[in-house]
Design an enzyme around this catalytic site. Structure first.
Site, PDB file in Angstrom:
ATOM      1  N   ARG A 213      24.487   5.862  -9.643  1.00  0.00           N
ATOM      2  CA  ARG A 213      23.726   4.806 -10.330  1.00  0.00           C
ATOM      3  C   ARG A 213      22.746   4.260  -9.310  1.00  0.00           C
ATOM      4  O   ARG A 213      23.146   3.685  -8.292  1.00  0.00           O
ATOM      5  CB  ARG A 213      24.656   3.697 -10.830  1.00  0.00           C
ATOM      6  CG  ARG A 213      23.904   2.452 -11.265  1.00  0.00           C
ATOM      7  CD  ARG A 213      24.761   1.456 -11.989  1.00  0.00           C
ATOM      8  NE  ARG A 213      25.072   1.906 -13.333  1.00  0.00           N
ATOM      9  CZ  ARG A 213      25.611   1.145 -14.282  1.00  0.00           C
ATOM     10  NH1 ARG A 213      25.892  -0.129 -14.042  1.00  0.00           N
ATOM     11  NH2 ARG A 213      25.869   1.627 -15.482  1.00  0.00           N
TER      12      ARG A 213
ATOM     13  N   HIS B  57      19.723   6.116 -19.232  1.00  0.00           N
ATOM     14  CA  HIS B  57      21.175   5.886 -19.149  1.00  0.00           C
ATOM     15  C   HIS B  57      21.839   6.938 -20.052  1.00  0.00           C
ATOM     16  O   HIS B  57      22.386   6.618 -21.112  1.00  0.00           O
ATOM     17  CB  HIS B  57      21.507   4.463 -19.587  1.00  0.00           C
ATOM     18  CG  HIS B  57      22.861   3.990 -19.174  1.00  0.00           C
ATOM     19  ND1 HIS B  57      23.766   4.779 -18.481  1.00  0.00           N
ATOM     20  CD2 HIS B  57      23.487   2.783 -19.349  1.00  0.00           C
ATOM     21  CE1 HIS B  57      24.864   4.088 -18.264  1.00  0.00           C
ATOM     22  NE2 HIS B  57      24.731   2.883 -18.777  1.00  0.00           N
TER      23      HIS B  57
ATOM     24  N   GLN C  70      25.481   6.569 -21.420  1.00  0.00           N
ATOM     25  CA  GLN C  70      25.612   5.553 -22.461  1.00  0.00           C
ATOM     26  C   GLN C  70      25.242   6.143 -23.821  1.00  0.00           C
ATOM     27  O   GLN C  70      25.957   5.951 -24.811  1.00  0.00           O
ATOM     28  CB  GLN C  70      24.683   4.373 -22.136  1.00  0.00           C
ATOM     29  CG  GLN C  70      24.756   3.242 -23.129  1.00  0.00           C
ATOM     30  CD  GLN C  70      26.079   2.498 -23.060  1.00  0.00           C
ATOM     31  OE1 GLN C  70      26.513   2.121 -21.988  1.00  0.00           O
ATOM     32  NE2 GLN C  70      26.735   2.291 -24.190  1.00  0.00           N
TER      33      GLN C  70
ATOM     34  N   ASP D 189      20.101  -4.828 -26.073  1.00  0.00           N
ATOM     35  CA  ASP D 189      20.508  -4.791 -24.661  1.00  0.00           C
ATOM     36  C   ASP D 189      19.883  -6.013 -23.991  1.00  0.00           C
ATOM     37  O   ASP D 189      19.007  -6.678 -24.574  1.00  0.00           O
ATOM     38  CB  ASP D 189      20.002  -3.467 -24.035  1.00  0.00           C
ATOM     39  CG  ASP D 189      20.437  -3.278 -22.588  1.00  0.00           C
ATOM     40  OD1 ASP D 189      21.364  -3.988 -22.133  1.00  0.00           O
ATOM     41  OD2 ASP D 189      19.847  -2.419 -21.892  1.00  0.00           O
TER      42      ASP D 189
ATOM     43  N   CYS E  70      25.300  -1.999 -25.320  1.00  0.00           N
ATOM     44  CA  CYS E  70      25.915  -1.221 -24.237  1.00  0.00           C
ATOM     45  C   CYS E  70      26.831  -2.078 -23.383  1.00  0.00           C
ATOM     46  O   CYS E  70      27.734  -1.548 -22.726  1.00  0.00           O
ATOM     47  CB  CYS E  70      24.832  -0.574 -23.375  1.00  0.00           C
ATOM     48  SG  CYS E  70      23.627  -1.760 -22.749  1.00  0.00           S
TER      49      CYS E  70
ATOM     50  N   ARG F 207      32.819   5.663 -23.814  1.00  0.00           N
ATOM     51  CA  ARG F 207      32.265   6.078 -22.513  1.00  0.00           C
ATOM     52  C   ARG F 207      33.252   7.030 -21.843  1.00  0.00           C
ATOM     53  O   ARG F 207      32.869   8.049 -21.253  1.00  0.00           O
ATOM     54  CB  ARG F 207      32.021   4.850 -21.611  1.00  0.00           C
ATOM     55  CG  ARG F 207      30.977   3.859 -22.117  1.00  0.00           C
ATOM     56  CD  ARG F 207      29.586   4.466 -22.127  1.00  0.00           C
ATOM     57  NE  ARG F 207      29.206   4.980 -20.832  1.00  0.00           N
ATOM     58  CZ  ARG F 207      28.656   4.260 -19.850  1.00  0.00           C
ATOM     59  NH1 ARG F 207      28.377   2.987 -20.045  1.00  0.00           N
ATOM     60  NH2 ARG F 207      28.331   4.820 -18.697  1.00  0.00           N
TER      61      ARG F 207
HETATM   62  N1   CP Z   1      27.124  -0.173 -20.249  1.00  0.00           N
HETATM   63  C1   CP Z   1      27.250   0.002 -18.938  1.00  0.00           C
HETATM   64  O1   CP Z   1      26.719   0.953 -18.339  1.00  0.00           O
HETATM   65  O2   CP Z   1      28.034  -0.933 -18.322  1.00  0.00           O
HETATM   66  P1   CP Z   1      28.215  -1.114 -16.760  1.00  0.00           P
HETATM   67  O3   CP Z   1      26.908  -1.614 -16.209  1.00  0.00           O
HETATM   68  O4   CP Z   1      29.317  -2.123 -16.624  1.00  0.00           O
HETATM   69  O5   CP Z   1      28.575   0.197 -16.157  1.00  0.00           O
HETATM   70  N1  NVA Z   2      19.440  -2.101 -19.302  1.00  0.00           N
HETATM   71  C1  NVA Z   2      20.607  -2.542 -18.587  1.00  0.00           C
HETATM   72  C2  NVA Z   2      21.786  -1.706 -18.944  1.00  0.00           C
HETATM   73  C3  NVA Z   2      23.075  -2.086 -18.269  1.00  0.00           C
HETATM   74  C4  NVA Z   2      24.210  -1.200 -18.668  1.00  0.00           C
HETATM   75  C5  NVA Z   2      20.327  -2.482 -17.094  1.00  0.00           C
HETATM   76  O1  NVA Z   2      19.716  -1.515 -16.640  1.00  0.00           O
HETATM   77  O2  NVA Z   2      20.711  -3.416 -16.375  1.00  0.00           O
END
Ligand code: CP
Ligand code: NVA
Length: 314
Positions: free
Chosen positions: A111, A138, A141, A233, A273, A301
């Site tokens: 990530r 993502h 997701q 989101d 999400c 997930r």
């Molecule tokens: N939805 C999601 O990716 O959650 P986290 O940021 O907690 O991993």
């Molecule tokens: N769009 C959000 C998603 C988190 C799971 C971010 O990137 O922070």
């Protein structure tokens, strides 16, 4: 939906990495959803599939769901993980990080702030790299979300998924996945927060092939009208914290509240999400309503990522 897929007959992904949604072919995406449903139903059948395999989890940004579901998925498939938090490639070049990791582990889940970081890791590492969220995509997701939608409605073709909010990483991945799976996708954003035009153009091409529609609008009511699912989101993603005040103003008319949600079909589901900011992109009433499937998404997930790991690493 597919028939039973035995753990020793799992089709491998043609691409070594999942850096962006389209690294899975259309057929592979459909297969992954079938496999995820199998794994969810009979997890013990796959309990040894990653036996003896180690995967490194690299997280530049916080995570609850992605990190824990990857750790659990790897362990429940018989493998193990090691993890590292903090900036990747600041103490040493990314190409060195990649060439260290490939000596120890069979796969990398990362990530990162920038898409270019996962791309560069994959360029240098001889082991598969999975995008666990970047500024652009993502994909993990979207896999879980399409699985959730399919469970709720028994299929995906002909459904309408409305996304109200920021044209962000989650919106991009959902747009690409919907377009390929025949799900109409309508995205409503404020002026100036539209999705990446290159990704929209890609999704338009995919939608034309699969025979569904893709709409990008500034009108939230138009997007939600007649939808099977309404998704939102956060307004400021990780890394955009300094823009939060400006974004709160810009997104005011894009909150998914009960009145907006009522424009969707009576059997529509609410999706997010997570993590959610109640009182901003949605309300407590909507997220806690009976038609909210946010925790089904979170559960899925685990199953979707197990299927992905099986197709990449078993
Ligand atoms: N939805 C999601 O990716 O959650 P986290 O940021 O907690 O991993
Ligand atoms: N769009 C959000 C998603 C988190 C799971 C971010 O990137 O922070």
């Amino acid at each position: 939906m597919g028939s039973y897929i035995s753990p020793n007959q799992i089709a491998k992904m043609s691409n070594p990495d999942l850096l962006r949604d389209l690294d899975l072919t259309d057929d592979e995406l459909g297969y992954l959803l079938d496999l995820a449903a199998e794994v969810k139903q009979a997890p013990r059948d796959y309990a040894q599939a990653l036996s003896g395999k180690y995967i490194s989890l690299l997280f530049e940004k916080p995570s609850l769901r992605t990190r824990l579901t990857f750790e659990l998925a790897i362990k429940q498939l018989g493998g193990d993980s090691v993890s590292c938090e903090g900036p990747i490639g600041s103490r040493e070049p990314l190409k060195d990080v990649a060439r260290n990791l490939e000596r120890w582990v069979q796969g990398i889940v990362a990530r990162t702030f920038s898409q270019s970081t996962v791309d560069e890791l994959a360029e240098w590492a001889s082991v598969p790299v999975i995008n666990a969220l970047t500024d652009l995509y993502h994909p993990c997701q979207a896999l879980a979300d399409m699985l959730t939608l399919r469970e709720q409605f028994g299929g995906l073709r002909g459904l309408k998924l409305a996304f109200v909010g920021d044209g962000n990483n989650v919106a991009h991945s959902l747009m690409l996945s919907s377009a390929r799976l025949g799900t109409d996708f309508a995205l409503a954003t404020p002026d100036g927060y539209e999705p990446n035009p290159e990704i929209v153009a890609q999704a338009e091409g995919l939608a034309a092939t699969s025979g569904c529609t893709l709409t990008v609008t500034h009108d939230a009511a138009e997007a939600v009208d007649g939808a099977h699912a309404v998704y939102t989101d956060v307004w400021a993603s990780m890394g955009q914290e300094k823009e939060a005040t400006r974004r709160r103003k810009a997104f005011q008319a894009y909150q998914v509240h009960e009145e907006l949600f009522s424009l969707a079909r009576p059997d529509a589901v609410f999706m997010h999400c997570l993590p959610a900011k109640r009182g901003e992109e949605t309300t407590d009433a909507v997220i806690e309503a009976q038609r909210s499937v946010v925790f089904e998404q979170a559960e899925n997930r685990l199953h979707a990522q197990k299927a992905l790991l099986l197709m990449m690493l078993s």
